[in-house]
Design a protein around this motif. Structure first.
Motif, mmCIF file in Angstrom:
data_model
loop_
_atom_site.group_PDB
_atom_site.id
_atom_site.type_symbol
_atom_site.label_atom_id
_atom_site.label_comp_id
_atom_site.label_asym_id
_atom_site.label_seq_id
_atom_site.Cartn_x
_atom_site.Cartn_y
_atom_site.Cartn_z
ATOM 1 N N GLN A 235 0.845 -1.181 0.000
ATOM 2 C CA GLN A 235 0.000 0.000 0.000
ATOM 3 C C GLN A 235 0.885 1.238 0.000
ATOM 4 O O GLN A 235 1.674 1.452 0.936
ATOM 5 C CB GLN A 235 -0.907 0.009 1.229
ATOM 6 N N GLU B 189 3.821 7.548 2.257
ATOM 7 C CA GLU B 189 3.832 6.328 3.074
ATOM 8 C C GLU B 189 3.934 5.105 2.188
ATOM 9 O O GLU B 189 3.264 5.020 1.157
ATOM 10 C CB GLU B 189 2.489 6.178 3.818
ATOM 11 N N TYR B 190 4.738 4.144 2.621
ATOM 12 C CA TYR B 190 4.793 2.852 1.921
ATOM 13 C C TYR B 190 4.691 1.731 2.950
ATOM 14 O O TYR B 190 5.585 1.556 3.779
ATOM 15 C CB TYR B 190 6.090 2.739 1.107
ATOM 16 N N TRP B 191 3.582 1.028 2.901
ATOM 17 C CA TRP B 191 3.362 -0.130 3.775
ATOM 18 C C TRP B 191 3.605 -1.393 2.971
ATOM 19 O O TRP B 191 2.974 -1.615 1.941
ATOM 20 C CB TRP B 191 1.930 -0.135 4.314
ATOM 21 N N HIS C 213 14.476 4.844 -1.190
ATOM 22 C CA HIS C 213 13.392 5.357 -0.344
ATOM 23 C C HIS C 213 12.740 6.557 -1.032
ATOM 24 O O HIS C 213 13.388 7.257 -1.819
ATOM 25 C CB HIS C 213 13.929 5.752 1.030
ATOM 26 N N ARG D 297 0.886 5.479 -0.344
ATOM 27 C CA ARG D 297 0.027 6.665 -0.283
ATOM 28 C C ARG D 297 0.840 7.918 -0.576
ATOM 29 O O ARG D 297 1.735 8.261 0.170
ATOM 30 C CB ARG D 297 -0.602 6.799 1.109
ATOM 31 N N GLN E 164 4.101 -3.374 7.291
ATOM 32 C CA GLN E 164 5.154 -2.571 7.927
ATOM 33 C C GLN E 164 5.386 -1.288 7.125
ATOM 34 O O GLN E 164 5.467 -1.331 5.895
ATOM 35 C CB GLN E 164 6.450 -3.409 7.952
ATOM 36 N N GLU E 165 5.490 -0.155 7.825
ATOM 37 C CA GLU E 165 5.770 1.115 7.137
ATOM 38 C C GLU E 165 7.273 1.157 6.880
ATOM 39 O O GLU E 165 8.077 1.155 7.819
ATOM 40 C CB GLU E 165 5.321 2.284 8.000
ATOM 41 N N SER F 183 9.002 3.339 4.525
ATOM 42 C CA SER F 183 9.585 4.487 3.813
ATOM 43 C C SER F 183 10.750 5.121 4.578
ATOM 44 O O SER F 183 11.613 5.746 3.970
ATOM 45 C CB SER F 183 8.513 5.539 3.509
ATOM 46 N N SER G 184 -0.168 6.653 -5.505
ATOM 47 C CA SER G 184 -0.870 5.831 -4.522
ATOM 48 C C SER G 184 -1.294 4.551 -5.226
ATOM 49 O O SER G 184 -1.822 4.611 -6.338
ATOM 50 C CB SER G 184 -2.117 6.555 -3.998
#
Ligand code: ADP
Ligand code: MG
Length: 264
Positions: free
Chosen positions: A5, A63-65, A58, A7, A69-70, A72, A27
């Motif tokens: 995911q 946000e990168y899940w 990076h 965003r 887990q996040e 970024s 996104s």
């Protein structure tokens, strides 16, 4: 839970005084078990996006899940650790070690592994994986003694030796003739259908993209068509069943830069 995911991801490169904005608010969401093509013309930002998705780089913001887990804000070492456990990569140029047998190429990631397999166990695992990609009669051949399609199958076996749930392939058929491309793409389809492997296929080629269940289109750093996930893919576990072990994988001896394969 989505496997991926993102965003509002931005990526800007800085060349001296000049800012080069490449990703401009991406996104997207990818479910376990999907076979997705990421498509766009040259320069649209595909490799930049794949490098972030594959934790080789990076984002500047957003946000990168990944698998809950996040990621970024992870350091370069933390990203390397995550890649070794969860991600496999296949590139256009195969990136095999020259003058090294197919078996040793495939076993190579295991020599850095946290699993501490004996040499015999590692070679057995590599042999099983080569069998899985139909190369049991070519194990002791070096890359220069193999066709392009065979080399790419060795690279696929190497990418999957630590049972990652997610495989990235950046223009994987770019150096193959059309018949061999077809074989390699059928192998991806089979790995996706039979093993539940989630695959992200980066390509500019519509013939390659048509093997995917969903096409995400990127243009000038923006997703212009997210496609939609077919309902059938949602039932997969997303965990590859190819090799038996669930133990976290290895350090593949790649830096961020080397692991990107020097692809443009
Ligand atoms: P694609 O893979 O779709 O061809 P890329 O993600 O490689 O696109 O590149 C998108 C844009 O970002 C291009 O204009 C490219 O020049 C620029 N770019 C890529 N990498 C860098 C970098 N490390 N520094 C500066 N600009 C870059
Ligand atoms: Mg590219």
């Amino acid at each position: 839970m989505p496997l991926i995911q993102m965003r509002d991801i931005f990526k800007t490169y800085h060349l001296g005084e000049v800012d080069v904005p490449v990703l401009k608010g991406v996104s997207l969401q990818i479910e376990p078990g999907e076979l997705v093509a990421l498509m766009g013309v040259s320069g649209s930002g595909k490799s930049t996006l794949m490098n972030i998705l594959g934790c080789l780089d990076h984002p500047s913001s957003g946000e990168y899940w990944l698998d809950g887990q996040e990621v970024s804000g992870l350091s370069s070492d933390q990203r390397a650790n995550l890649r070794n456990r969860k991600l496999g990569f296949v590139f256009q140029n195969f990136n095999l070690l020259p003058r090294t047998s197919a078996l040793d190429n495939v076993a190579m990631p295991l020599t850095y592994s946290a699993q501490h397999l004996s040499e015999r166990q590692a070679r057995q695992r590599a042999a099983d994986m080569l069998k899985r990609v139909g190369l049991d009669d070519r194990m002791h051949h070096e890359p220069s003694q193999l066709s392009g399609g065979q080399q790419q199958r060795v690279a696929i076996a190497r990418a999957l030796i630590n049972s990652p749930p997610l495989l990235f392939a950046d223009e994987p058929t770019g150096n193959l003739d059309s018949r061999t491309s077809q074989e390699v793409l059928e192998m991806f389809t089979q790995l996706n259908r039979q093993d539940g492997l989630t695959i992200i296929l980066v390509t500019h080629d519509p013939h390659v993209a048509q093997h995917a269940q969903r096409i995400i289109r990127i243009h000038d750093g923006v997703i212009v068509a997210p496609g939609s996930a077919p309902a059938s893919s949602l039932s997969f576990s997303g965990r590859s069943q190819i090799a038996a072990s669930e133990t976290p994988g290895s350090n593949q001896g790649q830096t961020d830069h080397a692991a990107s394969g020097g692809q443009p």
